[in-house]
Design an enzyme around this catalytic site. Structure first.
Site, PDB file in Angstrom:
ATOM      1  N   LYS A  56       9.890   3.434   2.529  1.00  0.00           N
ATOM      2  CA  LYS A  56       9.920   2.106   3.157  1.00  0.00           C
ATOM      3  C   LYS A  56      11.057   2.011   4.168  1.00  0.00           C
ATOM      4  O   LYS A  56      10.927   1.319   5.190  1.00  0.00           O
ATOM      5  CB  LYS A  56      10.051   1.007   2.105  1.00  0.00           C
ATOM      6  CG  LYS A  56       8.972   1.023   1.046  1.00  0.00           C
ATOM      7  CD  LYS A  56       7.573   1.164   1.623  1.00  0.00           C
ATOM      8  CE  LYS A  56       6.557   1.514   0.571  1.00  0.00           C
ATOM      9  NZ  LYS A  56       6.562   2.914   0.144  1.00  0.00           N
ATOM     10  N   GLY A 120      15.133  15.934 -21.570  1.00  0.00           N
ATOM     11  CA  GLY A 120      14.936  15.381 -22.900  1.00  0.00           C
ATOM     12  C   GLY A 120      13.726  16.031 -23.546  1.00  0.00           C
ATOM     13  O   GLY A 120      12.680  16.170 -22.908  1.00  0.00           O
ATOM     14  N   VAL A 187      -2.754   6.277  -0.063  1.00  0.00           N
ATOM     15  CA  VAL A 187      -1.608   5.437   0.270  1.00  0.00           C
ATOM     16  C   VAL A 187      -0.466   6.254   0.842  1.00  0.00           C
ATOM     17  O   VAL A 187       0.068   5.950   1.925  1.00  0.00           O
ATOM     18  CB  VAL A 187      -1.136   4.662  -0.978  1.00  0.00           C
ATOM     19  CG1 VAL A 187       0.138   3.882  -0.670  1.00  0.00           C
ATOM     20  CG2 VAL A 187      -2.236   3.717  -1.471  1.00  0.00           C
ATOM     21  N   GLU A 207      -9.599  14.142   4.969  1.00  0.00           N
ATOM     22  CA  GLU A 207      -9.902  13.514   3.683  1.00  0.00           C
ATOM     23  C   GLU A 207     -11.224  14.042   3.140  1.00  0.00           C
ATOM     24  O   GLU A 207     -12.222  14.108   3.859  1.00  0.00           O
ATOM     25  CB  GLU A 207      -9.971  11.996   3.855  1.00  0.00           C
ATOM     26  CG  GLU A 207     -10.507  11.211   2.672  1.00  0.00           C
ATOM     27  CD  GLU A 207      -9.697  11.437   1.404  1.00  0.00           C
ATOM     28  OE1 GLU A 207     -10.318  11.843   0.395  1.00  0.00           O
ATOM     29  OE2 GLU A 207      -8.467  11.212   1.414  1.00  0.00           O
ATOM     30  N   SER A 272      -1.152  15.378   0.329  1.00  0.00           N
ATOM     31  CA  SER A 272      -1.029  14.170  -0.478  1.00  0.00           C
ATOM     32  C   SER A 272      -2.379  13.879  -1.127  1.00  0.00           C
ATOM     33  O   SER A 272      -3.151  13.048  -0.648  1.00  0.00           O
ATOM     34  CB  SER A 272      -0.583  12.999   0.406  1.00  0.00           C
ATOM     35  OG  SER A 272      -0.497  11.814  -0.339  1.00  0.00           O
ATOM     36  N   GLY A 274      -2.868  13.149  -4.486  1.00  0.00           N
ATOM     37  CA  GLY A 274      -2.714  12.558  -5.808  1.00  0.00           C
ATOM     38  C   GLY A 274      -1.550  13.144  -6.575  1.00  0.00           C
ATOM     39  O   GLY A 274      -0.823  14.025  -6.089  1.00  0.00           O
ATOM     40  N   ARG A 275      -1.386  12.664  -7.792  1.00  0.00           N
ATOM     41  CA  ARG A 275      -0.266  13.073  -8.628  1.00  0.00           C
ATOM     42  C   ARG A 275      -0.768  13.427 -10.018  1.00  0.00           C
ATOM     43  O   ARG A 275      -1.815  12.936 -10.465  1.00  0.00           O
ATOM     44  CB  ARG A 275       0.785  11.965  -8.704  1.00  0.00           C
ATOM     45  CG  ARG A 275       1.363  11.609  -7.325  1.00  0.00           C
ATOM     46  CD  ARG A 275       2.421  10.544  -7.409  1.00  0.00           C
ATOM     47  NE  ARG A 275       3.614  10.983  -8.117  1.00  0.00           N
ATOM     48  CZ  ARG A 275       4.606  11.669  -7.552  1.00  0.00           C
ATOM     49  NH1 ARG A 275       4.550  12.013  -6.268  1.00  0.00           N
ATOM     50  NH2 ARG A 275       5.661  12.019  -8.248  1.00  0.00           N
ATOM     51  N   HIS A 447       4.290 -25.252   7.318  1.00  0.00           N
ATOM     52  CA  HIS A 447       3.780 -24.950   8.654  1.00  0.00           C
ATOM     53  C   HIS A 447       4.947 -24.893   9.642  1.00  0.00           C
ATOM     54  O   HIS A 447       5.814 -25.759   9.622  1.00  0.00           O
ATOM     55  CB  HIS A 447       2.805 -26.034   9.103  1.00  0.00           C
ATOM     56  CG  HIS A 447       2.341 -25.879  10.534  1.00  0.00           C
ATOM     57  ND1 HIS A 447       1.388 -24.953  10.890  1.00  0.00           N
ATOM     58  CD2 HIS A 447       2.722 -26.505  11.674  1.00  0.00           C
ATOM     59  CE1 HIS A 447       1.191 -25.023  12.207  1.00  0.00           C
ATOM     60  NE2 HIS A 447       2.002 -25.965  12.705  1.00  0.00           N
TER      61      HIS A 447
END
Length: 468
Positions: A56, A120, A187, A207, A272, A274-275, A447
């Site tokens: 962003k 962990g 995205v 795509e 890119s 997906g994950r 407004h």
């Protein structure tokens, strides 16, 4: 051996929020997180470090450059010789990330969450809880929350490395690529492609699916594709990647489109597609933690795994891979452990794509609503009829409201246009309380504001828009 009421494995949005909320509720809490940035531990996971936040920051910087070089003249502002200092732009992005990841560390200290940097791993179940290996030291936990997140999915033909990058690499190019390829029009691919297109790259998006943003409402996906193509992004749908070859100067992609073999050369290639759930090093198999056929941790409606005292939240359990969805699950599981009624309403989780124009939606699309048997009515209103949007110089897009014609209840709201990432929140709140299109239409909106488009779209469900 240190003992805690809760040990959270993973410090991303699901994990750090679960840890903070558990501590707020009086539970002794530790968070074990192995994420590193710049050679040192950094809380916040993918989102804060190499995902949501830095992307962003780069989107905002690139939009400002676009404004100065292509749009300022319309406002009577003449700017000559504007150029990009990419090093400084990337430095600003890193400063934003440092501030937010440091903020998580501060919140841990404030709420007395013990932060342990390292892996962990579930070790064994004992009578009074779980033994967890926390960065090489064993600790005891009455309950464990697994929040290990997800990782970018690799394309077998194009493993990450060299000129082939995933989201973190795409946020750290040392120079603007002349030709940028993006495999995946989701995205992340569209957002990152938009950044580098505005900074001067020629961007081609490949795509596999036959259409664009097929999870969005059809009206939104059509408008979005039109807007992005107008900006210069080149899309190819229904393609099949056949080969990816790297050389010193760049990367060559061979793909099949409409039965024809096509070869394209790029300086950089973003993959890119997906994950995938990240469970490496968790000790899932040894502990007997049950995963589904795709590798996600199986949970019930209260985030309980098959192991007593072990819970899981966030990307690692599947569903929408959204930071805000993960955070809400983190809050819910912490509250459940403290005896409260933790809950997440998955029907009204907002989706946002931070392109220009922005895209946002929540609830059902028109098609989904009809497929579910609802008697549907819709209302749509364009930003081109809104005074604030015209004043901004950005009248692109519209808001669409999908409602039940029998009860007037809002089933979904879909937006493309300026600042819709912020506008969607109002409608999510209303939908959370089962609100109607009439409720939205009767609510006074200031407004001139962009939010008036939301009100007008609600009015349009009964064909009574006031300004169209």
């Amino acid at each position: 051996m240190d003992a805690y009421d809760v040990v959270v494995i993973g410090g991303g949005p699901a994990g750090y929020v679960a840890a903070i909320r558990a501590a707020q509720l009086g539970l002794g809490t530790a968070c074990v997180d192995a994420f590193e940035r710049g050679g040192k531990g950094s809380l916040g996971g993918t989102c804060l470090n190499v995902g949501c936040i830095p992307s962003k920051a780069m989107l905002d910087s690139s939009e400002r450059f676009e404004m100065i070089t292509h749009e300022a003249g319309e406002h009577g502002i003449q700017v000559d010789g504007a150029r990009v200092d990419l090093g400084k732009m990337l430095g600003r992005k890193e400063a934003v990330v440092d501030k937010l990841t440091g903020g998580v560390a501060y919140l841990f200290r404030k709420n007395k969450v013990t932060s342990i940097h390292g892996l962990g791993r579930l070790v064994r179940r004992e009578e009074d809880g779980w033994v967890v290996d926390a960065a090489g030291t064993e600790v005891k936990a009455k309950n464990v929350i697994v929040a290990t997140g997800s990782s970018p999915r690799e394309l077998p033909l194009a493993p990450f490395g060299g000129h082939v990058v995933e989201n973190s690499g795409a946020l750290a190019f040392e120079q603007v690529p002349g030709r940028l390829g993006v495999i995946g029009a989701g995205v992340i691919g569209v957002e990152l492609g938009s950044v580098w297109r505005r900074l001067g790259a020629q961007v081609t998006v490949l795509e596999a699916l036959p259409g664009f943003l097929m999870g969005a409402d059809e009206a939104i996906s059509r408008e979005a594709l039109k807007q992005f193509q107008k900006q210069g992004l080149e899309f190819h749908f229904g393609v099949s990647i056949k080969a990816v070859e790297q050389a010193e100067a760049g990367v060559t992609v061979t793909y099949e489109e409409k039965g024809q073999s096509v070869t394209a050369s790029f300086d950089k290639l973003i993959v890119s597609i997906g994950r995938v759930p990240h469970t490496a090093g968790l000790g899932a198999e040894a502990a007997g933690l049950e995963l589904d056929e795709r590798g996600f941790v199986k949970v019930d409606g209260h985030y309980r795994t098959n192991l007593p005292g072990v819970y899981a939240v966030g990307d690692v359990i599947g569903g929408a891979m959204l930071a805000h969805k993960a955070e809400e699950e983190g809050v819910a599981v912490a509250e459940l452990l403290a005896g409260h009624a933790g809950h997440v309403n998955y029907d009204v989780i907002p989706w946002v794509i931070y392109t220009s124009p922005e895209i946002a939606w929540a609830g059902l699309t028109e098609k989904q609503a009809k497929d579910k048997g609802f008697n549907v009515k819709t209302g749509q209103f364009p930003f081109s009829a809104n005074g604030r949007a015209l004043g901004h110089g950005d009248p692109r897009g519209f808001v669409k409201v999908v409602a039940d014609a029998d009860t007037d209840r809002i089933l979904g709201v879909h937006m493309i246009g300026p600042n819709v990432s912020e506008l969607i929140g109002e409608t999510v709140t209303l939908m959370e309380f089962g609100g109607s299109a009439e409720d939205l239409a009767r609510t006074v909106h200031a407004h001139p504001t962009l939010s008036e488009v939301v009100k007008e779209a609600a009015l349009a469900t009964d064909k009574r828009s006031l300004h169209m």
